[in-house]
Design a protein around this motif. Structure first.
Motif, PDB file in Angstrom:
ATOM      1  N   LEU A  39       0.825  -1.200   0.000  1.00 39.43           N
ATOM      2  CA  LEU A  39       0.000   0.000   0.000  1.00 39.43           C
ATOM      3  C   LEU A  39       0.863   1.256   0.000  1.00 39.43           C
ATOM      4  CD1 LEU A  39      -3.027   0.468  -0.195  1.00 39.43           C
ATOM      5  CD2 LEU A  39      -3.064   0.784   2.271  1.00 39.43           C
ATOM      6  N   PHE A  40       1.984   1.226   0.724  1.00 41.14           N
ATOM      7  CA  PHE A  40       2.908   2.365   0.693  1.00 41.14           C
ATOM      8  C   PHE A  40       3.512   2.509  -0.701  1.00 41.14           C
ATOM      9  CE2 PHE A  40       4.200   2.485   5.488  1.00 41.14           C
ATOM     10  CZ  PHE A  40       2.896   2.790   5.832  1.00 41.14           C
ATOM     11  N   ALA A  41       3.910   1.410  -1.291  1.00 33.86           N
ATOM     12  CA  ALA A  41       4.481   1.469  -2.637  1.00 33.86           C
ATOM     13  C   ALA A  41       3.479   2.064  -3.612  1.00 33.86           C
ATOM     14  CB  ALA A  41       4.921   0.078  -3.085  1.00 33.86           C
ATOM     15  N   THR A  42       2.227   1.729  -3.458  1.00 32.29           N
ATOM     16  CA  THR A  42       1.180   2.246  -4.345  1.00 32.29           C
ATOM     17  C   THR A  42       1.036   3.756  -4.202  1.00 32.29           C
ATOM     18  OG1 THR A  42       0.079   0.117  -4.267  1.00 32.29           O
ATOM     19  CG2 THR A  42      -1.250   1.978  -5.002  1.00 32.29           C
ATOM     20  N   MET A  43       1.267   4.274  -2.998  1.00 35.45           N
ATOM     21  CA  MET A  43       1.245   5.728  -2.814  1.00 35.45           C
ATOM     22  C   MET A  43       2.302   6.409  -3.668  1.00 35.45           C
ATOM     23  SD  MET A  43       0.675   6.340   1.224  1.00 35.45           S
ATOM     24  CE  MET A  43      -0.691   5.590   2.089  1.00 35.45           C
ATOM     25  N   ALA A  44       3.355   5.667  -4.025  1.00 35.82           N
ATOM     26  CA  ALA A  44       4.466   6.246  -4.783  1.00 35.82           C
ATOM     27  C   ALA A  44       4.108   6.501  -6.239  1.00 35.82           C
ATOM     28  CB  ALA A  44       5.705   5.365  -4.667  1.00 35.82           C
ATOM     29  N   TYR A  45       2.906   6.154  -6.675  1.00 30.64           N
ATOM     30  CA  TYR A  45       2.448   6.617  -7.988  1.00 30.64           C
ATOM     31  C   TYR A  45       2.463   8.139  -8.025  1.00 30.64           C
ATOM     32  CZ  TYR A  45       0.864   2.218 -10.100  1.00 30.64           C
ATOM     33  OH  TYR A  45       0.809   0.984 -10.681  1.00 30.64           O
ATOM     34  N   SER A  46       2.244   8.748  -6.862  1.00 35.62           N
ATOM     35  CA  SER A  46       2.325  10.197  -6.722  1.00 35.62           C
ATOM     36  C   SER A  46       3.735  10.553  -6.265  1.00 35.62           C
ATOM     37  CB  SER A  46       1.318  10.675  -5.669  1.00 35.62           C
ATOM     38  OG  SER A  46       1.617  11.996  -5.256  1.00 35.62           O
ATOM     39  N   LYS A  47       4.285  11.606  -6.810  1.00 37.49           N
ATOM     40  CA  LYS A  47       5.634  11.994  -6.393  1.00 37.49           C
ATOM     41  C   LYS A  47       5.650  12.555  -4.971  1.00 37.49           C
ATOM     42  CE  LYS A  47       5.528  16.513  -8.628  1.00 37.49           C
ATOM     43  NZ  LYS A  47       6.130  17.363  -9.638  1.00 37.49           N
ATOM     44  N   THR A  84      -8.222   6.391   7.386  1.00 39.68           N
ATOM     45  CA  THR A  84      -9.203   6.475   6.308  1.00 39.68           C
ATOM     46  C   THR A  84      -8.505   6.630   4.958  1.00 39.68           C
ATOM     47  OG1 THR A  84     -10.861   7.370   7.823  1.00 39.68           O
ATOM     48  CG2 THR A  84     -11.225   7.753   5.474  1.00 39.68           C
ATOM     49  N   ILE A  85      -7.409   7.361   4.925  1.00 37.46           N
ATOM     50  CA  ILE A  85      -6.636   7.506   3.681  1.00 37.46           C
ATOM     51  C   ILE A  85      -6.221   6.138   3.159  1.00 37.46           C
ATOM     52  CG2 ILE A  85      -4.418   8.287   2.723  1.00 37.46           C
ATOM     53  CD1 ILE A  85      -4.662  10.713   4.697  1.00 37.46           C
ATOM     54  N   THR A  86      -5.609   5.324   4.015  1.00 38.18           N
ATOM     55  CA  THR A  86      -5.138   4.018   3.542  1.00 38.18           C
ATOM     56  C   THR A  86      -6.304   3.078   3.264  1.00 38.18           C
ATOM     57  OG1 THR A  86      -4.756   3.296   5.835  1.00 38.18           O
ATOM     58  CG2 THR A  86      -2.852   4.190   4.604  1.00 38.18           C
ATOM     59  N   ASN A  87      -7.368   3.169   4.050  1.00 41.12           N
ATOM     60  CA  ASN A  87      -8.548   2.337   3.797  1.00 41.12           C
ATOM     61  C   ASN A  87      -9.120   2.638   2.417  1.00 41.12           C
ATOM     62  OD1 ASN A  87     -10.058   2.388   7.176  1.00 41.12           O
ATOM     63  ND2 ASN A  87      -8.201   1.403   6.464  1.00 41.12           N
ATOM     64  N   TYR A  88      -9.226   3.911   2.081  1.00 34.15           N
ATOM     65  CA  TYR A  88      -9.779   4.296   0.782  1.00 34.15           C
ATOM     66  C   TYR A  88      -8.846   3.918  -0.358  1.00 34.15           C
ATOM     67  CZ  TYR A  88     -13.505   7.184   2.913  1.00 34.15           C
ATOM     68  OH  TYR A  88     -14.602   7.650   3.591  1.00 34.15           O
ATOM     69  N   LEU A  89      -7.550   4.101  -0.133  1.00 39.20           N
ATOM     70  CA  LEU A  89      -6.601   3.739  -1.187  1.00 39.20           C
ATOM     71  C   LEU A  89      -6.675   2.247  -1.492  1.00 39.20           C
ATOM     72  CD1 LEU A  89      -4.373   4.695  -3.124  1.00 39.20           C
ATOM     73  CD2 LEU A  89      -2.727   4.230  -1.303  1.00 39.20           C
ATOM     74  N   TYR A  90      -6.751   1.438  -0.457  1.00 37.05           N
ATOM     75  CA  TYR A  90      -6.872   0.000  -0.687  1.00 37.05           C
ATOM     76  C   TYR A  90      -8.194  -0.333  -1.382  1.00 37.05           C
ATOM     77  CZ  TYR A  90      -7.347  -4.977  -0.156  1.00 37.05           C
ATOM     78  OH  TYR A  90      -7.535  -6.307  -0.434  1.00 37.05           O
ATOM     79  N   ALA A  91      -9.269   0.340  -0.989  1.00 36.22           N
ATOM     80  CA  ALA A  91     -10.585   0.046  -1.570  1.00 36.22           C
ATOM     81  C   ALA A  91     -10.593   0.240  -3.080  1.00 36.22           C
ATOM     82  CB  ALA A  91     -11.659   0.918  -0.913  1.00 36.22           C
TER      83      ALA A  91
END
Length: 182
Positions: A33-41, A156-163
């Protein structure tokens, strides 16, 4: 729905590569999930600043919030991650299930905290008056309330990102809540 591939170190910006390296040294891996956040710089660094900041709540209290919110939002990824982290912080499997249910029998303060977090999520940000009153009666203060709300936002940020991404779990799956407490 779009399929999200978890980016590797080679697929992210230099700044995110440095964060990946730090995470790998600190925790042994870069959670999907952290790696997926890296789509954003910027998102990964900003999120880690938020989640790693100082709070007036203890590490165990933070896990109470993380588990209660992740359960209320139905986030399998965060339930898996925070079940593992909860165990590292000394909670037993049974205690983690109670926390997730929002009704904690083994500790009155944790009960008030879990119930408040669950109430905030279940009422779209408007916790019940009873949940807020019980929180304060359990010994929490205004600073703790503000920090709890920030933690709810964090989770909630990580919950939504995973969803939306449904990236593969890289923690052992959390057990389902028994039907009697779900």
């Amino acid at each position: 729905m779009k399929t999200f591939t978890v980016p590797t170190r080679e697929n992210v910006t230099e700044a995110n590569q440095a964060i990946f390296d730090t995470l790998k040294k600190k925790i042994g891996k870069v959670p999907n999930l952290f790696a997926t956040m890296a789509y954003s710089k910027n998102a990964l660094g900003a999120y880690l600043s938020l989640s790693g900041g100082p709070y007036s709540l203890t590490a165990k209290e933070k896990e109470v919030v993380n588990l209660a919110v992740s359960q209320a939002n139905g986030c399998e990824y965060c339930l898996a991650a925070h079940t593992a982290i909860g165990k590292l912080n000394g909670f037993t499997d049974d205690q983690i299930l109670e926390i997730r249910s929002g009704a904690v029998s083994f500790d009155g303060k944790y009960n008030a905290l879990a119930a408040l977090a669950k109430s905030f999520v279940g009422n779209f940000g408007k916790a019940s008056e009873d949940a807020v009153n019980n929180f304060f009666e359990a010994g929490y203060n205004n600073e703790n309330l503000v920090d709890t709300i920030i933690l709810i936002g964090d989770k909630t940020i990580t919950n939504y990102l995973y969803a939306v991404t449904n990236v593969p779990l890289d923690f052992p799956a959390a057990p389902a809540l028994p039907a009697t407490v779900a």
